[in-house]
Design a protein around this motif. Sequence first.
Motif, PDB file in Angstrom:
ATOM      1  N   LEU A 273      42.244  38.655  42.154  1.00 49.88           N
ATOM      2  CA  LEU A 273      43.724  37.716  42.762  1.00 49.88           C
ATOM      3  C   LEU A 273      44.675  37.562  42.508  1.00 49.88           C
ATOM      4  CD1 LEU A 273      42.232  35.879  45.184  1.00 49.88           C
ATOM      5  CD2 LEU A 273      41.885  33.619  43.348  1.00 49.88           C
ATOM      6  N   VAL A 274      44.393  38.178  40.903  1.00 51.00           N
ATOM      7  CA  VAL A 274      45.901  38.135  40.398  1.00 51.00           C
ATOM      8  C   VAL A 274      46.595  39.187  41.381  1.00 51.00           C
ATOM      9  CG1 VAL A 274      46.740  38.220  38.543  1.00 51.00           C
ATOM     10  CG2 VAL A 274      45.621  36.648  38.482  1.00 51.00           C
ATOM     11  N   ASP A 275      45.388  40.322  41.012  1.00 50.73           N
ATOM     12  CA  ASP A 275      46.975  41.104  41.480  1.00 50.73           C
ATOM     13  C   ASP A 275      47.285  40.888  43.266  1.00 50.73           C
ATOM     14  OD1 ASP A 275      46.456  43.026  39.412  1.00 50.73           O
ATOM     15  OD2 ASP A 275      44.768  43.877  40.142  1.00 50.73           O
ATOM     16  N   PHE A 276      46.577  40.012  44.161  1.00 46.19           N
ATOM     17  CA  PHE A 276      47.009  40.205  45.534  1.00 46.19           C
ATOM     18  C   PHE A 276      47.687  39.121  45.619  1.00 46.19           C
ATOM     19  CE2 PHE A 276      46.070  37.262  49.043  1.00 46.19           C
ATOM     20  CZ  PHE A 276      45.875  38.513  50.061  1.00 46.19           C
ATOM     21  N   TYR A 277      47.797  37.938  44.985  1.00 50.74           N
ATOM     22  CA  TYR A 277      49.258  36.748  44.745  1.00 50.74           C
ATOM     23  C   TYR A 277      50.632  37.937  44.193  1.00 50.74           C
ATOM     24  CZ  TYR A 277      46.692  33.573  46.937  1.00 50.74           C
ATOM     25  OH  TYR A 277      45.714  32.585  48.393  1.00 50.74           O
ATOM     26  N   GLU A 278      50.139  38.265  43.060  1.00 52.76           N
ATOM     27  CA  GLU A 278      51.309  38.875  42.576  1.00 52.76           C
ATOM     28  C   GLU A 278      52.007  40.122  43.562  1.00 52.76           C
ATOM     29  OE1 GLU A 278      51.261  39.696  37.696  1.00 52.76           O
ATOM     30  OE2 GLU A 278      50.155  40.662  38.616  1.00 52.76           O
ATOM     31  N   ARG A 279      50.859  40.206  44.604  1.00 52.24           N
ATOM     32  CA  ARG A 279      51.334  41.563  45.449  1.00 52.24           C
ATOM     33  C   ARG A 279      52.513  40.459  46.445  1.00 52.24           C
ATOM     34  NH1 ARG A 279      54.223  42.720  49.384  1.00 52.24           N
ATOM     35  NH2 ARG A 279      53.189  45.014  50.509  1.00 52.24           N
ATOM     36  N   VAL A 280      51.061  39.771  46.651  1.00 52.08           N
ATOM     37  CA  VAL A 280      51.819  38.401  48.574  1.00 52.08           C
ATOM     38  C   VAL A 280      53.360  37.982  47.946  1.00 52.08           C
ATOM     39  CG1 VAL A 280      50.031  38.792  49.811  1.00 52.08           C
ATOM     40  CG2 VAL A 280      50.701  36.659  48.165  1.00 52.08           C
ATOM     41  N   THR A 281      53.445  37.740  46.747  1.00 54.06           N
ATOM     42  CA  THR A 281      54.550  36.378  46.753  1.00 54.06           C
ATOM     43  C   THR A 281      55.684  37.276  45.166  1.00 54.06           C
ATOM     44  OG1 THR A 281      53.459  35.504  44.035  1.00 54.06           O
ATOM     45  CG2 THR A 281      52.464  34.869  46.403  1.00 54.06           C
ATOM     46  N   GLY A 282      55.211  38.579  44.975  1.00 58.52           N
ATOM     47  CA  GLY A 282      56.091  38.828  44.284  1.00 58.52           C
ATOM     48  C   GLY A 282      56.931  38.107  42.616  1.00 58.52           C
ATOM     49  N   VAL A 283      55.251  36.727  42.588  1.00 57.61           N
ATOM     50  CA  VAL A 283      55.761  36.389  41.128  1.00 57.61           C
ATOM     51  C   VAL A 283      55.101  37.137  39.842  1.00 57.61           C
ATOM     52  CG1 VAL A 283      54.885  34.323  39.800  1.00 57.61           C
ATOM     53  CG2 VAL A 283      56.628  34.155  41.960  1.00 57.61           C
ATOM     54  N   LYS A 284      55.066  37.306  38.826  1.00 62.79           N
ATOM     55  CA  LYS A 284      54.194  37.657  38.021  1.00 62.79           C
ATOM     56  C   LYS A 284      53.869  36.755  37.754  1.00 62.79           C
ATOM     57  CE  LYS A 284      53.553  41.183  34.771  1.00 62.79           C
ATOM     58  NZ  LYS A 284      51.958  42.070  35.179  1.00 62.79           N
ATOM     59  N   ALA A 285      52.279  36.759  37.426  1.00 63.59           N
ATOM     60  CA  ALA A 285      51.456  36.203  36.588  1.00 63.59           C
ATOM     61  C   ALA A 285      51.530  36.072  34.814  1.00 63.59           C
ATOM     62  CB  ALA A 285      50.226  36.201  36.771  1.00 63.59           C
ATOM     63  N   ASN A 286      51.163  35.223  34.427  1.00 63.85           N
ATOM     64  CA  ASN A 286      51.269  34.879  32.943  1.00 63.85           C
ATOM     65  C   ASN A 286      49.756  35.227  32.634  1.00 63.85           C
ATOM     66  OD1 ASN A 286      53.959  34.733  32.636  1.00 63.85           O
ATOM     67  ND2 ASN A 286      54.009  32.301  33.065  1.00 63.85           N
ATOM     68  N   ARG A 287      48.847  35.990  32.356  1.00 62.82           N
ATOM     69  CA  ARG A 287      47.752  36.374  31.804  1.00 62.82           C
ATOM     70  C   ARG A 287      47.492  35.123  30.999  1.00 62.82           C
ATOM     71  NH1 ARG A 287      44.992  40.799  35.426  1.00 62.82           N
ATOM     72  NH2 ARG A 287      46.614  41.033  37.315  1.00 62.82           N
ATOM     73  N   TYR A 288      46.867  34.640  30.590  1.00 59.61           N
ATOM     74  CA  TYR A 288      46.747  33.874  29.009  1.00 59.61           C
ATOM     75  C   TYR A 288      45.346  34.637  28.903  1.00 59.61           C
ATOM     76  CZ  TYR A 288      50.755  30.971  30.505  1.00 59.61           C
ATOM     77  OH  TYR A 288      51.596  30.458  31.327  1.00 59.61           O
ATOM     78  N   THR A 289      44.228  34.872  29.441  1.00 58.10           N
ATOM     79  CA  THR A 289      43.375  35.225  28.498  1.00 58.10           C
ATOM     80  C   THR A 289      42.388  35.964  29.757  1.00 58.10           C
ATOM     81  OG1 THR A 289      41.746  33.690  30.081  1.00 58.10           O
ATOM     82  CG2 THR A 289      42.449  33.109  27.590  1.00 58.10           C
ATOM     83  N   GLU A 290      41.159  36.611  29.513  1.00 63.36           N
ATOM     84  CA  GLU A 290      40.980  37.025  31.297  1.00 63.36           C
ATOM     85  C   GLU A 290      40.475  36.050  31.968  1.00 63.36           C
ATOM     86  OE1 GLU A 290      37.933  39.703  29.385  1.00 63.36           O
ATOM     87  OE2 GLU A 290      36.660  38.412  28.779  1.00 63.36           O
ATOM     88  N   ASP A 291      40.070  35.727  31.424  1.00 68.53           N
ATOM     89  CA  ASP A 291      39.664  34.317  31.857  1.00 68.53           C
ATOM     90  C   ASP A 291      40.763  33.091  32.935  1.00 68.53           C
ATOM     91  OD1 ASP A 291      36.899  34.768  31.581  1.00 68.53           O
ATOM     92  OD2 ASP A 291      36.878  33.796  30.605  1.00 68.53           O
ATOM     93  N   PHE A 292      42.138  33.113  32.591  1.00 65.53           N
ATOM     94  CA  PHE A 292      42.401  32.560  34.074  1.00 65.53           C
ATOM     95  C   PHE A 292      44.269  33.471  33.661  1.00 65.53           C
ATOM     96  CE2 PHE A 292      45.912  28.770  32.405  1.00 65.53           C
ATOM     97  CZ  PHE A 292      45.434  27.959  33.864  1.00 65.53           C
ATOM     98  N   ALA A 293      45.206  32.885  34.646  1.00 67.68           N
ATOM     99  CA  ALA A 293      46.247  33.337  35.061  1.00 67.68           C
ATOM    100  C   ALA A 293      46.589  32.598  35.604  1.00 67.68           C
ATOM    101  CB  ALA A 293      46.199  34.339  35.453  1.00 67.68           C
ATOM    102  N   GLU A 294      48.476  32.169  35.658  1.00 68.94           N
ATOM    103  CA  GLU A 294      49.082  31.205  36.526  1.00 68.94           C
ATOM    104  C   GLU A 294      50.245  31.564  36.845  1.00 68.94           C
ATOM    105  OE1 GLU A 294      48.740  27.155  33.777  1.00 68.94           O
ATOM    106  OE2 GLU A 294      50.854  28.903  33.383  1.00 68.94           O
ATOM    107  N   LEU A 295      50.645  31.768  37.894  1.00 67.84           N
ATOM    108  CA  LEU A 295      51.885  32.266  39.112  1.00 67.84           C
ATOM    109  C   LEU A 295      52.813  31.068  39.276  1.00 67.84           C
ATOM    110  CD1 LEU A 295      49.892  33.670  39.839  1.00 67.84           C
ATOM    111  CD2 LEU A 295      51.453  34.497  41.352  1.00 67.84           C
ATOM    112  N   ARG A 296      53.626  31.021  38.297  1.00 61.83           N
ATOM    113  CA  ARG A 296      54.019  29.761  38.256  1.00 61.83           C
ATOM    114  C   ARG A 296      55.587  30.235  39.189  1.00 61.83           C
ATOM    115  NH1 ARG A 296      54.342  26.544  33.932  1.00 61.83           N
ATOM    116  NH2 ARG A 296      52.526  27.197  32.846  1.00 61.83           N
TER     117      ARG A 296
END
Length: 135
Positions: free
Chosen positions: A16-39
């Motif tokens: 899901l992170v890879d998908f949203y990074e691609r569709v938004t062009g926003v790099k996610a902050n991956r805090y743990t393997e269980d949690f990330a944020e796209l700001r």
Amino acid sequence: MNLVSIRVITSDVDRLVDFYERVTGVKANRYTEDFAELRTGSGTLAIGSTRTVPLFAPGSAHPADNRSAVIEFLVDDVDAVHRDLTGFVDDIVKEPTTMPWGNRAFLFRDPDGNLVNFFTPVTPKAVERSTAATG
């Protein structure tokens, strides 16, 4: 009070992170393997693993089970975004269409089935609403 984020629970954070990074062009902050944020400038899309649910309340959230919320992103040119994502997004719900309230919208589903709307205000009233909302 400020709305600061929307969190999506998934059984596959990386996908899901890879998908949203691609569709938004926003790099996610991956805090743990269980949690990330796209700001973005106006809010955050948080993505959490099913393993985080018991920390809140066991059984309170189920992945890939949403049919009521829409994750929305304001974009400069929805038609250009549509062209860019053609061939990448598998589940297109509605091609870019000008809606009665003045936004041109492109609706699709992410890999977990969540509805995503990319939109561009195109009428003067819609542009005015958008400018007021984003400051």
